[in-house]
Design an enzyme around this catalytic site. Structure first.
Site, PDB file in Angstrom:
ATOM      1  CG  ASN A 184      -1.917   1.078   1.274  1.00 36.14           C
ATOM      2  OD1 ASN A 184      -1.643   2.175   0.795  1.00 36.14           O
ATOM      3  ND2 ASN A 184      -3.077   0.811   1.841  1.00 36.14           N
ATOM      4  CG  ASP A 244      -3.204  -5.886   9.544  1.00 38.68           C
ATOM      5  OD1 ASP A 244      -3.121  -5.929   8.298  1.00 38.68           O
ATOM      6  OD2 ASP A 244      -4.205  -6.296  10.165  1.00 38.68           O
ATOM      7  CE1 TYR A 258     -14.263   0.662   4.774  1.00 37.47           C
ATOM      8  CE2 TYR A 258     -11.902   0.263   4.929  1.00 37.47           C
ATOM      9  CZ  TYR A 258     -13.185  -0.187   4.659  1.00 37.47           C
ATOM     10  OH  TYR A 258     -13.389  -1.495   4.262  1.00 37.47           O
TER      11      TYR A 258
HETATM   12  P1  ITT Z   1      -0.758  -4.104   3.131  1.00 43.97           P
HETATM   13  O1  ITT Z   1      -1.426  -5.234   3.868  1.00 43.97           O
HETATM   14  O2  ITT Z   1      -0.013  -4.549   1.919  1.00 43.97           O
HETATM   15  O3  ITT Z   1       0.048  -3.209   4.055  1.00 43.97           O
HETATM   16  P2  ITT Z   1      -3.454  -3.090   2.848  1.00 43.97           P
HETATM   17  O4  ITT Z   1      -4.050  -1.857   2.234  1.00 43.97           O
HETATM   18  O5  ITT Z   1      -4.083  -4.413   2.497  1.00 43.97           O
HETATM   19  O6  ITT Z   1      -1.893  -3.107   2.529  1.00 43.97           O
HETATM   20  P3  ITT Z   1      -4.190  -3.576   5.592  1.00 43.97           P
HETATM   21  O7  ITT Z   1      -4.274  -5.045   5.404  1.00 43.97           O
HETATM   22  O8  ITT Z   1      -3.517  -3.054   6.828  1.00 43.97           O
HETATM   23  O9  ITT Z   1      -3.424  -2.877   4.387  1.00 43.97           O
HETATM   24  O10 ITT Z   1      -5.648  -2.989   5.465  1.00 43.97           O
HETATM   25  C1  ITT Z   1      -5.907  -1.730   5.910  1.00 43.97           C
HETATM   26  C2  ITT Z   1      -7.152  -1.201   5.225  1.00 43.97           C
HETATM   27  O11 ITT Z   1      -7.847  -0.410   6.210  1.00 43.97           O
HETATM   28  C3  ITT Z   1      -6.745  -0.238   4.117  1.00 43.97           C
HETATM   29  O12 ITT Z   1      -6.695  -0.861   2.864  1.00 43.97           O
HETATM   30  C4  ITT Z   1      -7.837   0.824   4.211  1.00 43.97           C
HETATM   31  O13 ITT Z   1      -8.967   0.420   3.494  1.00 43.97           O
HETATM   32  C5  ITT Z   1      -8.167   0.849   5.708  1.00 43.97           C
HETATM   33  N1  ITT Z   1      -7.334   1.876   6.375  1.00 43.97           N
HETATM   34  C6  ITT Z   1      -6.233   1.669   7.147  1.00 43.97           C
HETATM   35  N2  ITT Z   1      -5.686   2.840   7.523  1.00 43.97           N
HETATM   36  C7  ITT Z   1      -6.456   3.800   6.974  1.00 43.97           C
HETATM   37  C8  ITT Z   1      -6.386   5.211   6.966  1.00 43.97           C
HETATM   38  O14 ITT Z   1      -5.412   5.879   7.571  1.00 43.97           O
HETATM   39  N3  ITT Z   1      -7.312   5.862   6.292  1.00 43.97           N
HETATM   40  C9  ITT Z   1      -8.293   5.209   5.652  1.00 43.97           C
HETATM   41  N4  ITT Z   1      -8.429   3.890   5.578  1.00 43.97           N
HETATM   42  C10 ITT Z   1      -7.512   3.176   6.244  1.00 43.97           C
END
Ligand code: ITT
Length: 197
Positions: free
Chosen positions: A13, A73, A153
């Site tokens: 990400n 995460d 979000y």
């Molecule tokens: P990695 O696992 O490769 O790091 P990912 O996007 O799948 O990337 P996560 O599994 O940690 O990451 O999922 C986190 C999700 O939660 C992310 O894709 C967003 O949809 C949401 N999220 C997390 N932090 C956020 C933020 O600061 N603002 C908005 N949404 C967020």
């Protein structure tokens, strides 16, 4: 000239990596170089908690590259939905569809409380945990998505004190207030005392 320590970030990400780099710059952690994961790096995030999943990502990359790695995460937990989507936030998002589903589901709910949570785990070259932290940012679900900044979000996360979503505030302000900012501040403190800085 001192050599910078490279710490790898186990994530695909780019938004997260950019936020983290900018938070660490502001905290003046400049002598440690953050490097993204190699193209195609992915891990089955089948843990039961944010910490477990962060550990899975960081340790997989540490073992793959024999290096110090860290992972975050994160996700959004909604009180009226029994904490969902939680650790499944990324999968549930589906290009924004998940966000509209949440808004719809909450139309009839009085309790709009929610929080963003970020678990951050650092592992050594053997994949063992050498630092971990977990922080939450409390807010409320908006009645509709608002704002253009941020990612995920952010458009439906209302910051109660500002009565604005985290997509309506500047990235600079989000990076002072957010769950990730809180976790990174702890990470920075650890970097400064662990000799990695
Ligand atoms: P990695 O696992 O490769 O790091 P990912 O996007 O799948 O990337 P996560 O599994 O940690 O990451 O999922 C986190 C999700 O939660 C992310 O894709 C967003 O949809 C949401 N999220 C997390 N932090 C956020 C933020 O600061 N603002 C908005 N949404 C967020």
């Amino acid at each position: 000239m001192t050599k910078k320590t490279t710490i790898y970030f186990a994530s695909s990400n780019k938004n997260k990596l950019n936020e983290i780099k900018s938070i660490l710059r502001r905290l003046q952690v400049s002598s440690c170089k953050l490097q993204g994961a190699p193209e195609g790096f992915s891990v089955n995030e089948n843990g039961k908690t944010f910490v477990e999943n962060a550990y899975k990502k960081a340790s997989a990359l540490s073992k793959k590259l024999s290096c110090t790695s860290f992972a975050d995460d994160s996700g959004i937990e909604i009180k009226a939905l029994d904490g969902k989507p939680g650790i499944k936030s990324s999968r549930f998002f589906r290009n924004g569809k998940g966000m509209y589903e949440i808004v719809k589901k909450l139309r009839t709910k009085k309790n709009r409380k929610c929080c963003f949570t970020c678990a951050l785990v650092v592992t050594n070259e053997k994949g063992q945990i050498i630092f971990k932290t977990k922080k939450s940012w409390h807010g409320k679900i908006a009645d509709k998505p608002k704002g253009k900044h941020g990612f995920g979000y952010d458009p439906i996360f209302i910051i109660p004190k500002l009565n604005k979503t985290s997509a309506e505030i500047s990235p600079k302000l989000k990076n002072k207030l957010s769950h990730r900012a809180m976790a990174i501040r702890e990470f920075a403190k650890w970097l400064k005392t662990s000799g990695k800085r």
